[in-house]
Design a protein around this motif. Structure first.
Motif, short mmCIF file in Angstrom:
data_model
loop_
_atom_site.label_atom_id
_atom_site.label_comp_id
_atom_site.label_asym_id
_atom_site.label_seq_id
_atom_site.Cartn_x
_atom_site.Cartn_y
_atom_site.Cartn_z
N TYR A 197 40.43 -6.61 29.50
CA TYR A 197 40.60 -7.81 28.68
C TYR A 197 39.50 -7.79 27.63
O TYR A 197 38.54 -8.55 27.69
CB TYR A 197 40.55 -9.08 29.54
N ALA A 198 39.68 -6.87 26.68
CA ALA A 198 38.67 -6.65 25.64
C ALA A 198 39.36 -6.07 24.42
O ALA A 198 40.52 -5.64 24.49
CB ALA A 198 37.61 -5.67 26.15
N VAL A 217 42.70 -18.27 29.61
CA VAL A 217 42.03 -17.03 29.99
C VAL A 217 41.12 -17.31 31.18
O VAL A 217 40.57 -18.41 31.32
CB VAL A 217 41.25 -16.44 28.79
N ASP A 218 41.02 -16.34 32.04
CA ASP A 218 40.11 -16.44 33.18
C ASP A 218 38.70 -16.69 32.63
O ASP A 218 38.26 -15.97 31.74
CB ASP A 218 40.17 -15.12 33.96
N PRO A 219 37.99 -17.66 33.12
CA PRO A 219 36.67 -17.97 32.57
C PRO A 219 35.66 -16.83 32.73
O PRO A 219 34.66 -16.78 32.04
CB PRO A 219 36.21 -19.21 33.35
N ARG A 220 35.96 -15.87 33.59
CA ARG A 220 35.06 -14.73 33.76
C ARG A 220 35.24 -13.70 32.64
O ARG A 220 34.39 -12.84 32.45
CB ARG A 220 35.30 -14.05 35.11
N VAL A 270 50.61 -11.95 26.71
CA VAL A 270 50.30 -12.83 25.58
C VAL A 270 48.87 -13.32 25.64
O VAL A 270 48.22 -13.28 26.68
CB VAL A 270 51.27 -14.04 25.51
N THR A 271 48.40 -13.79 24.51
CA THR A 271 47.05 -14.33 24.43
C THR A 271 47.05 -15.79 24.89
O THR A 271 48.09 -16.44 24.92
CB THR A 271 46.53 -14.24 22.98
N PRO A 272 45.89 -16.32 25.24
CA PRO A 272 45.82 -17.72 25.65
C PRO A 272 46.33 -18.65 24.54
O PRO A 272 46.16 -18.38 23.36
CB PRO A 272 44.32 -17.93 25.89
N GLY A 273 46.97 -19.72 24.96
CA GLY A 273 47.49 -20.68 24.00
C GLY A 273 48.56 -21.54 24.63
O GLY A 273 48.85 -21.45 25.82
N THR A 274 49.19 -22.35 23.81
CA THR A 274 50.26 -23.23 24.25
C THR A 274 51.58 -22.58 23.86
O THR A 274 51.78 -22.15 22.72
CB THR A 274 50.14 -24.61 23.58
#
Length: 167
Positions: free
Chosen positions: A134-135, A39-42, A15-19
């Protein structure tokens, strides 16, 4: 996987970042919990890139699910017909329709060196390829999916037409 590759399976899209909210309902007791996926900040992909990645992963997953279900139905039908001497041509047709979709000859991690990879494995490989980055999926990944999805549809139609003749 042990040799540095990846498993030929699809566990499902990430899944994508979120709540998100999860609900566990067991024995009449319901527990609910909200959680955040970050998401990983990198990772430098935008939310739109990750949404596109998830959308393609869902399409691949749905195609694999359809293909797996159809092949499983074909195998069940073939097994049911196995004792019927009058069904030899139908069994042969089912075997011919299944053959380009799934490779059953592989018995080890290196079986793909000895046997050609089939459509189901190609779809699983594409899913792994998209999952590794992750793109936003590339134009090539979309093109490969379009081709493999068309081949899956053709294979499913071939099996369905055999089912119609079994009645």
């Amino acid at each position: 996987a042990a040799a540095g590759g990846y498993d030929n399976d699809v566990t499902g899209p990430v899944v994508t970042p979120g709540t998100y909210r999860v609900i566990l309902d067991y024995g009449g007791r319901k527990t609910e919990q909200q959680f955040e996926i970050a998401v990983d900040p990198r990772v430098k992909a935008s939310a739109a890139d990750l949404d596109a990645r998830l959308a393609l992963m869902m399409q691949i997953h749905q195609t694999l699910d359809r293909l797996n279900r159809t092949v499983n139905q074909a195998i069940e039908a073939r097994d049911r017909l196995a004792g019927n001497p009058g069904a030899a041509s139908t069994i042969a047709a089912l075997n011919a329709a299944i053959a380009p979709l799934v490779q059953f000859g592989i018995q080890s991690d290196e079986g793909n060196v000895l046997y050609p990879i089939r459509l189901r494995s190609q779809l699983a490989d594409l899913a792994a390829d998209v999952d590794l980055a992750y793109a936003r999926p590339t134009v090539g990944q979309y093109a490969v999916f379009k081709q493999l999805d068309a081949e899956a549809n053709q294979g499913e139609q071939a099996i369905t037409s055999i089912f119609a003749s079994i009645k």
